[in-house]
Design an enzyme around this catalytic site. Structure first.
Site: not given
Length: 486
Positions: A93, A96, A128, A254, A264
Site C-alpha cells: 500500500g 510513504r 514514511g 504494484d 514509481d
C-alpha cells in the site's frame, strides 16, 4: 469547467474516499520542519491549469511540507498488493505517500499525491519519509519523460526539509508533490482478486472507465474493452521505453499503472553506452528487470492482471487480448525507431537495419543517444561520418546499407534531418548529470536543478552554452549502480 486561477481555487472530487473503507486508510501528512521549495515545474502547473506565477509559493510550501492542506482535500493512503520480483506480497500500500485529493481540471481529474508524507499503516517498518536524492530524481524523471512524450506521472514541485533521513547514509529529507490522472495500479486488482471480492473488482473497473476512459462505456463489453486498452497502452509505453533507452528497474506489478503511465521512479536509468542487458538496480542480481527483459516482464505483469480479472471476463477472451500485446509493441517500436533513423516509410528489411544498428552500438560501446543525434546533424550528410561516436570496422558497411535505404525515401536531406533532430534528443536525464544537480541542491544551489529541468522539457532543442548538459559520462566511469531508495 472553469480554469483554476490559483492553488486555492482548485476544486476536488475525491472519489477514492467514497470507496469501501478498507480500500484506504485516512492519514494526515506528517508536517516537516524548515521546508524550502527547490523548484516548481511549469509543465506540472499547466496540468492543473495554472501558470507558475499564479502559484503562491508560501501556500505551496505549506502544502508540500504537510502543514496545511487545500480546502476540499481528504488525504488517504491507498491499499493494494502486488508481485515484487515475481513473488506475491499481500502487505502493500502507500507506505510513504498520500493521495491528498483528486482535483477536477479542465483537462480532467488529476491526483495530487504527496511523497515523503510520513508513516502510514502500509509503511512496513519504514519511516514514511523521502530523501532529497530520490525526490530530485523523480522530479526530473517526470520532466524528462514528458519532454520525450512518454506517458508518465509528473511533479508540481520538489522541496527540501530541515530534517535528516537515514538511508545508505544520512541524507536531507524531501517531499515531492506528484501529479497523475490516477494512481490505480495493477496491484489494486490483484488485491481484490485475492480477496475474492468480485463486486468490488467490477466496481473498480467501472470506476476507471467512468473516470478515465468514458469512451469505453458504450462498448458492447466495456470490461473487456478496458483490459484491451490497458494492454495496448502498456505495449505502447514499453515500446517508448525501449526506443529511448529507459530502464525502469523495478517493474513490480504494484508499480504498473492501469492507465499506461510510467509510475514509481526508483533506481531507473537512461542508457549511456548501449547495453542490451543494462540492470541499474544493484539489488536485481538476477537481471529480472534488465533493459532487454522489459517487454517480456510487462507481458508477465499483464498476464497477472488478466488472471485477476477472470471472475469478470472469459479466460479465452483474456488470452485473445493478451495475444495483441506483442504485435502492438513491435509495431509501435518499429515506428519510433524508424523515426529516429529518419525513415518515413516502412520497407522490408527495416527491422534488420535497426537490429544491426543496435548491435553496432553495443559491440563498439557507443553512446546510445549521442550516436542517434550524430546521425541527425547536418555535418554528417556528406559521408555520414560517425567516427567520433562509433569506433568499429563494421560502421562503414552499416552506413552503406543505411544510405541505400535512404534512397528509397522521398524526403530531401534537409527535411529528413530536421525531423530526426526533433526525435533524437540532445539532453538526456543521465545519472551522472542528475547526481551533479543533487549535490548542488544539497549545498543550497538550485540553479542547476532549474536549468536541467528546463532543458529536459524540450530535449531536442540545442541551447547555446549548455554543452555540459549533453555530455556523456567519461569512458572510465563505473557502471550505473543504484538502490531502490535512489
Amino acid at each position: 469547467m472553469a480554469s483554476a486561477t490559483s492553488l486555492e481555487s482548485l476544486t476536488f472530487d475525491n472519489v477514492w474516499s467514497r470507496f469501501p473503507q478498507d480500500f484506504f486508510s485516512r492519514v494526515s501528512p506528517t508536517p516537516w520542519r524548515d521546508t524550502r521549495l527547490l523548484d516548481i515545474s511549469p509543465a506540472g502547473a499547466a496540468r492543473l491549469g495554472l501558470e507558475v506565477d499564479d502559484i503562491d509559493r508560501d501556500r505551496l510550501t505549506a502544502l508540500i511540507s504537510g502543514e496545511r492542506l487545500l480546502d476540499g482535500m481528504e488525504p488517504l493512503a491507498q491499499k493494494y498488493t502486488g508481485h515484487q520480483f515475481g513473488t506475491y506480497n499481500p502487505a502493500l500500500g502507500d507506505g510513504r505517500g498520500l493521495l491528498l485529493g483528486e482535483a477536477m481540471t479542465s483537462q480532467g481529474p488529476i491526483d495530487l499525491h504527496l511523497k515523503g508524507a510520513g508513516q502510514t499503516p502500509y509503511s512496513r517498518f519504514g519511516d514514511g519519509r523521502a530523501v532529497l536524492r530520490s525526490s530530485i530524481r523523480e522530479y526530473l524523471a517526470g520532466e524528462a519523460m514528458t519532454g520525450l512524450k512518454i506517458p508518465t506521472t509528473q511533479a508540481l514541485a520538489v522541496a527540501i526539509n530541515g530534517e535528516k533521513v537515514m538511508r545508505e547514509r544520512v541524507e536531507p529529507g524531501a517531499t515531492l508533490l506528484r501529479l497523475a490522472e490516477s494512481h490505480v495500479r495493477f496491484g489494486h486488482f490483484e488485491w481484490l482478486y485475492q480477496q475474492q471480492r468480485v463486486e468490488d473488482l467490477e466496481r473498480l473497473m467501472r470506476h476507471v472507465i467512468d473516470r478515465h476512459r468514458p469512451n469505453l462505456a458504450h462498448q458492447d463489453a466495456p470490461l473487456e474493452a478496458l483490459f484491451q486498452d490497458v494492454v495496448t497502452r502498456t505495449a505502447e509505453l514499453i515500446a517508448r521505453w525501449q526506443a529511448y533507452g529507459f530502464v525502469h528497474a523495478v517493474m513490480n506489478t504494484d508499480n504498473m499503472s492501469i492507465l499506461g503511465l510510467t509510475l514509481d521512479y526508483g533506481p531507473y536509468a537512461f542508457m549511456d553506452r548501449f547495453e542490451s542487458n543494462l540492470t541499474p538496480n544493484h539489488t536485481d542480481t538476477s537481471g529480472r528487470y534488465a533493459f532487454d527483459q522489459q517487454p517480456g516482464v510487462a507481458l508477465w505483469n499483464l498476464t497477472v492482471l488478466g488472471q485477476s480479472l477472470t471472475p469478470l471476463i472469459e479466460v479465452e477472451r483474456l488470452r485473445e487480448i493478451l495475444d495483441s500485446y506483442e504485435p502492438t509493441l513491435q509495431a509501435a517500436y518499429a515506428i519510433l525507431m524508424r523515426g529516429r533513423l529518419g525513415l518515413e516509410t516502412e520497407q522490408e528489411g527495416d527491422g534488420e537495419l535497426i537490429d544491426e544498428w543496435l548491435r553496432l552500438l553495443e559491440s563498439s560501446r557507443a553512446d546510445f543517444h549521442r550516436s542517434f543525434r550524430a546521425l541527425s546533424e547536418r555535418d554528417v550528410v556528406g559521408g555520414l561520418s560517425l567516427s567520433a561516436e562509433i569506433e568499429s570496422p563494421e560502421l562503414d558497411s552499416w552506413l552503406e546499407r543505411y544510405r541505400r535505404r535512404l534512397d528509397q525515401e522521398s524526403r530531401g536531406d534537409t527535411e529528413r534531418l530536421a525531423a530526426m533532430r526533433r526525435v533524437n534528443p540532445l539532453y538526456i536525464l543521465r545519472t551522472h548529470l542528475a547526481q551533479q544537480v543533487i549535490e548542488a541542491a544539497e549545498e543550497g544551489d538550485t540553479r542547476p536543478l532549474a536549468t536541467f529541468r528546463e532543458l529536459l522539457s524540450a530535449p531536442s532543442v540545442r541551447r547555446p552554452g549548455m554543452e555540459i548538459w549533453s555530455e556523456a559520462p567519461s569512458a572510465s566511469a563505473p557502471p550505473v549502480c543504484l538502490s531502490c531508495s535512489s
